[in-house]
Design a protein around this motif. Sequence first.
Motif, PDB file in Angstrom:
ATOM      1  N   ASP A 171       0.827  -1.204   0.000  1.00 41.87           N
ATOM      2  CA  ASP A 171       0.000   0.000   0.000  1.00 41.87           C
ATOM      3  C   ASP A 171       0.864   1.258   0.000  1.00 41.87           C
ATOM      4  O   ASP A 171       2.099   1.194   0.033  1.00 41.87           O
ATOM      5  CB  ASP A 171      -1.001  -0.021   1.155  1.00 41.87           C
ATOM      6  N   SER A 172       0.224   2.423  -0.035  1.00 39.57           N
ATOM      7  CA  SER A 172       0.946   3.688  -0.147  1.00 39.57           C
ATOM      8  C   SER A 172       1.780   4.020   1.080  1.00 39.57           C
ATOM      9  O   SER A 172       2.701   4.835   1.010  1.00 39.57           O
ATOM     10  CB  SER A 172      -0.045   4.824  -0.415  1.00 39.57           C
ATOM     11  N   ALA A 173       1.501   3.376   2.206  1.00 39.66           N
ATOM     12  CA  ALA A 173       2.288   3.594   3.421  1.00 39.66           C
ATOM     13  C   ALA A 173       3.501   2.675   3.486  1.00 39.66           C
ATOM     14  O   ALA A 173       4.276   2.736   4.438  1.00 39.66           O
ATOM     15  CB  ALA A 173       1.411   3.385   4.650  1.00 39.66           C
ATOM     16  N   GLY A 174       3.655   1.810   2.487  1.00 42.83           N
ATOM     17  CA  GLY A 174       4.776   0.894   2.465  1.00 42.83           C
ATOM     18  C   GLY A 174       4.543  -0.400   3.204  1.00 42.83           C
ATOM     19  O   GLY A 174       5.483  -1.181   3.416  1.00 42.83           O
ATOM     20  N   VAL A 175       3.288  -0.652   3.603  1.00 48.59           N
ATOM     21  CA  VAL A 175       2.949  -1.896   4.290  1.00 48.59           C
ATOM     22  C   VAL A 175       2.751  -3.003   3.254  1.00 48.59           C
ATOM     23  O   VAL A 175       2.102  -2.801   2.225  1.00 48.59           O
ATOM     24  CB  VAL A 175       1.680  -1.738   5.148  1.00 48.59           C
ATOM     25  N   LEU A 176       3.315  -4.176   3.536  1.00 46.54           N
ATOM     26  CA  LEU A 176       3.208  -5.325   2.647  1.00 46.54           C
ATOM     27  C   LEU A 176       2.170  -6.297   3.202  1.00 46.54           C
ATOM     28  O   LEU A 176       2.206  -6.655   4.386  1.00 46.54           O
ATOM     29  CB  LEU A 176       4.563  -6.016   2.526  1.00 46.54           C
ATOM     30  N   TRP A 177       1.260  -6.730   2.323  1.00 46.18           N
ATOM     31  CA  TRP A 177       0.166  -7.602   2.709  1.00 46.18           C
ATOM     32  C   TRP A 177       0.214  -8.898   1.899  1.00 46.18           C
ATOM     33  O   TRP A 177       0.513  -8.876   0.705  1.00 46.18           O
ATOM     34  CB  TRP A 177      -1.183  -6.926   2.466  1.00 46.18           C
ATOM     35  N   LEU A 178      -0.104 -10.003   2.546  1.00 46.68           N
ATOM     36  CA  LEU A 178      -0.162 -11.304   1.885  1.00 46.68           C
ATOM     37  C   LEU A 178      -1.605 -11.778   1.787  1.00 46.68           C
ATOM     38  O   LEU A 178      -2.336 -11.785   2.776  1.00 46.68           O
ATOM     39  CB  LEU A 178       0.656 -12.338   2.664  1.00 46.68           C
ATOM     40  N   TYR A 179      -2.013 -12.154   0.577  1.00 45.91           N
ATOM     41  CA  TYR A 179      -3.292 -12.800   0.329  1.00 45.91           C
ATOM     42  C   TYR A 179      -2.998 -14.226  -0.106  1.00 45.91           C
ATOM     43  O   TYR A 179      -2.417 -14.443  -1.177  1.00 45.91           O
ATOM     44  CB  TYR A 179      -4.062 -12.099  -0.789  1.00 45.91           C
ATOM     45  N   LYS A 180      -3.374 -15.188   0.685  1.00 49.66           N
ATOM     46  CA  LYS A 180      -3.159 -16.577   0.306  1.00 49.66           C
ATOM     47  C   LYS A 180      -4.193 -16.996  -0.735  1.00 49.66           C
ATOM     48  O   LYS A 180      -5.369 -16.662  -0.638  1.00 49.66           O
ATOM     49  CB  LYS A 180      -3.230 -17.486   1.528  1.00 49.66           C
ATOM     50  N   GLY A 181      -3.733 -17.721  -1.740  1.00 48.75           N
ATOM     51  CA  GLY A 181      -4.628 -18.178  -2.786  1.00 48.75           C
ATOM     52  C   GLY A 181      -5.343 -19.455  -2.414  1.00 48.75           C
ATOM     53  O   GLY A 181      -4.819 -20.283  -1.652  1.00 48.75           O
ATOM     54  N   VAL A 191      -3.136 -10.531   5.253  1.00 46.37           N
ATOM     55  CA  VAL A 191      -2.374 -10.560   6.487  1.00 46.37           C
ATOM     56  C   VAL A 191      -1.164  -9.639   6.319  1.00 46.37           C
ATOM     57  O   VAL A 191      -0.462  -9.722   5.306  1.00 46.37           O
ATOM     58  CB  VAL A 191      -1.886 -11.992   6.815  1.00 46.37           C
ATOM     59  N   LYS A 192      -0.924  -8.782   7.279  1.00 50.07           N
ATOM     60  CA  LYS A 192       0.223  -7.883   7.219  1.00 50.07           C
ATOM     61  C   LYS A 192       1.503  -8.676   7.428  1.00 50.07           C
ATOM     62  O   LYS A 192       1.631  -9.421   8.394  1.00 50.07           O
ATOM     63  CB  LYS A 192       0.096  -6.793   8.278  1.00 50.07           C
ATOM     64  N   VAL A 193       2.466  -8.533   6.510  1.00 56.46           N
ATOM     65  CA  VAL A 193       3.709  -9.296   6.618  1.00 56.46           C
ATOM     66  C   VAL A 193       4.953  -8.412   6.575  1.00 56.46           C
ATOM     67  O   VAL A 193       6.071  -8.931   6.574  1.00 56.46           O
ATOM     68  CB  VAL A 193       3.801 -10.366   5.510  1.00 56.46           C
ATOM     69  N   GLY A 194       4.781  -7.101   6.556  1.00 57.70           N
ATOM     70  CA  GLY A 194       5.947  -6.228   6.546  1.00 57.70           C
ATOM     71  C   GLY A 194       5.576  -4.773   6.493  1.00 57.70           C
ATOM     72  O   GLY A 194       4.439  -4.412   6.188  1.00 57.70           O
ATOM     73  N   SER A 195       6.527  -3.909   6.809  1.00 59.64           N
ATOM     74  CA  SER A 195       6.350  -2.466   6.706  1.00 59.64           C
ATOM     75  C   SER A 195       7.658  -1.855   6.221  1.00 59.64           C
ATOM     76  O   SER A 195       8.705  -2.504   6.215  1.00 59.64           O
ATOM     77  CB  SER A 195       5.945  -1.877   8.059  1.00 59.64           C
ATOM     78  N   GLY A 196       7.589  -0.595   5.783  1.00 55.39           N
ATOM     79  CA  GLY A 196       8.775   0.076   5.281  1.00 55.39           C
ATOM     80  C   GLY A 196       9.177  -0.330   3.877  1.00 55.39           C
ATOM     81  O   GLY A 196      10.285  -0.009   3.426  1.00 55.39           O
ATOM     82  N   TRP A 197       8.291  -0.983   3.156  1.00 54.64           N
ATOM     83  CA  TRP A 197       8.622  -1.477   1.820  1.00 54.64           C
ATOM     84  C   TRP A 197       8.516  -0.407   0.736  1.00 54.64           C
ATOM     85  O   TRP A 197       8.774  -0.682  -0.437  1.00 54.64           O
ATOM     86  CB  TRP A 197       7.729  -2.670   1.480  1.00 54.64           C
ATOM     87  N   ASN A 198       8.183   0.823   1.115  1.00 56.66           N
ATOM     88  CA  ASN A 198       8.160   1.897   0.127  1.00 56.66           C
ATOM     89  C   ASN A 198       9.560   2.396  -0.224  1.00 56.66           C
ATOM     90  O   ASN A 198       9.705   3.308  -1.039  1.00 56.66           O
ATOM     91  CB  ASN A 198       7.260   3.063   0.570  1.00 56.66           C
ATOM     92  N   ILE A 199      10.598   1.813   0.366  1.00 56.42           N
ATOM     93  CA  ILE A 199      11.961   2.165  -0.029  1.00 56.42           C
ATOM     94  C   ILE A 199      12.346   1.472  -1.341  1.00 56.42           C
ATOM     95  O   ILE A 199      13.386   1.788  -1.924  1.00 56.42           O
ATOM     96  CB  ILE A 199      12.985   1.785   1.062  1.00 56.42           C
ATOM     97  N   TYR A 200      11.488   0.550  -1.813  1.00 54.88           N
ATOM     98  CA  TYR A 200      11.818  -0.209  -3.009  1.00 54.88           C
ATOM     99  C   TYR A 200      11.059   0.292  -4.228  1.00 54.88           C
ATOM    100  O   TYR A 200       9.854   0.552  -4.159  1.00 54.88           O
ATOM    101  CB  TYR A 200      11.521  -1.692  -2.798  1.00 54.88           C
ATOM    102  N   THR A 201      11.769   0.411  -5.339  1.00 51.58           N
ATOM    103  CA  THR A 201      11.149   0.824  -6.599  1.00 51.58           C
ATOM    104  C   THR A 201      10.639  -0.368  -7.402  1.00 51.58           C
ATOM    105  O   THR A 201       9.762  -0.202  -8.253  1.00 51.58           O
ATOM    106  CB  THR A 201      12.152   1.610  -7.456  1.00 51.58           C
TER     107      THR A 201
END
Length: 308
Positions: A171-181, A191-201
């Motif tokens: 998302d725009s805040a850099g939070v990484l989410w996992l959706y299991k298939g 499910v939230k699985v990380g934060s700070g991921w907006n440092i990546y292009t």
Amino acid sequence: MANLPGRKRGRGMSRLAVAAIAAALVGTSAGAAVADTPVPAPLKSADIAAAAVAEPSNAPAAAQAGSTPVFLLWGVDKNTNGYVYGPSGTGGFATRSFVDSGWNGIKLAAAIDLNADGESDGAWTWDTSGHVAFADDTQSKLVGSGWNIYNTVLTPSNLGGTSTDDVLARDSAGVLWLYKGNSNGTLTARVKVGSGWNIYTHITGKGDLSGDGRADLVVKDSAGVLWLYKGTGNATAPFSARTKVGSGWNIYNKIIANGDLNLDGRADVVARDAAGVLWLYKGTGNAAAPFSARTKVGSGFNIYNKLF
């Protein structure tokens, strides 16, 4: 042309029916509940796996057995025409094949494996209105809405320890989410699985890059440094700490992982530079140095506004 060994005929999301899916979603608000949204009529399409030529008979046994997923490279040009490139069997791509027109409403299409057999069982597509749909050769259906809150979406194989491919979204805040298939093409609650991921292009991955049998990610930061996140197989904490595996990757404007692209049984990465040249980084299966030296596999790829 022949099918790739290990690919199910009629199951490779031929044509993807993207235009039909997009048309079926027109007029649906992004916030509407899935149950209230019209479901597209079942679709039957010709097999797009024929766009890829089979690898030579002397290809490595691992590739012939389909031990690593092999998915096509998709391109959408400025006229919204969609094309696919299959592996040539010699380390590059076969001649492109036209798929369909009217891809302007589609942001991403991703072939997926729903039963861990290394074969494509259908695809998820995300449109510009925030919908995600699943389709195979017999049906298409809406499986989610409101996805415009994410600036990055990818399908990096199975991360949650089940037999189906999963989805990662940032998302725009850099939070990484996992959706299991799920095996029917639907998705579980995020499910939230990380934060700070907006440092990546760039964030990408499709299959095992480190040689341990688990799906991994590669990411690029704004300084052009490439990092590897090894998969753990744990849905609540799907990645171990990052490891630096490259630098100077700012010369590329697109980095894509679509599984085993040179049919040697290992997952690879392709990257496009500013001149439109496409480069293949063959996977090594070594976590410390997951890619061999780059090889030029195409040119003129800057005609595509979208590559996935």
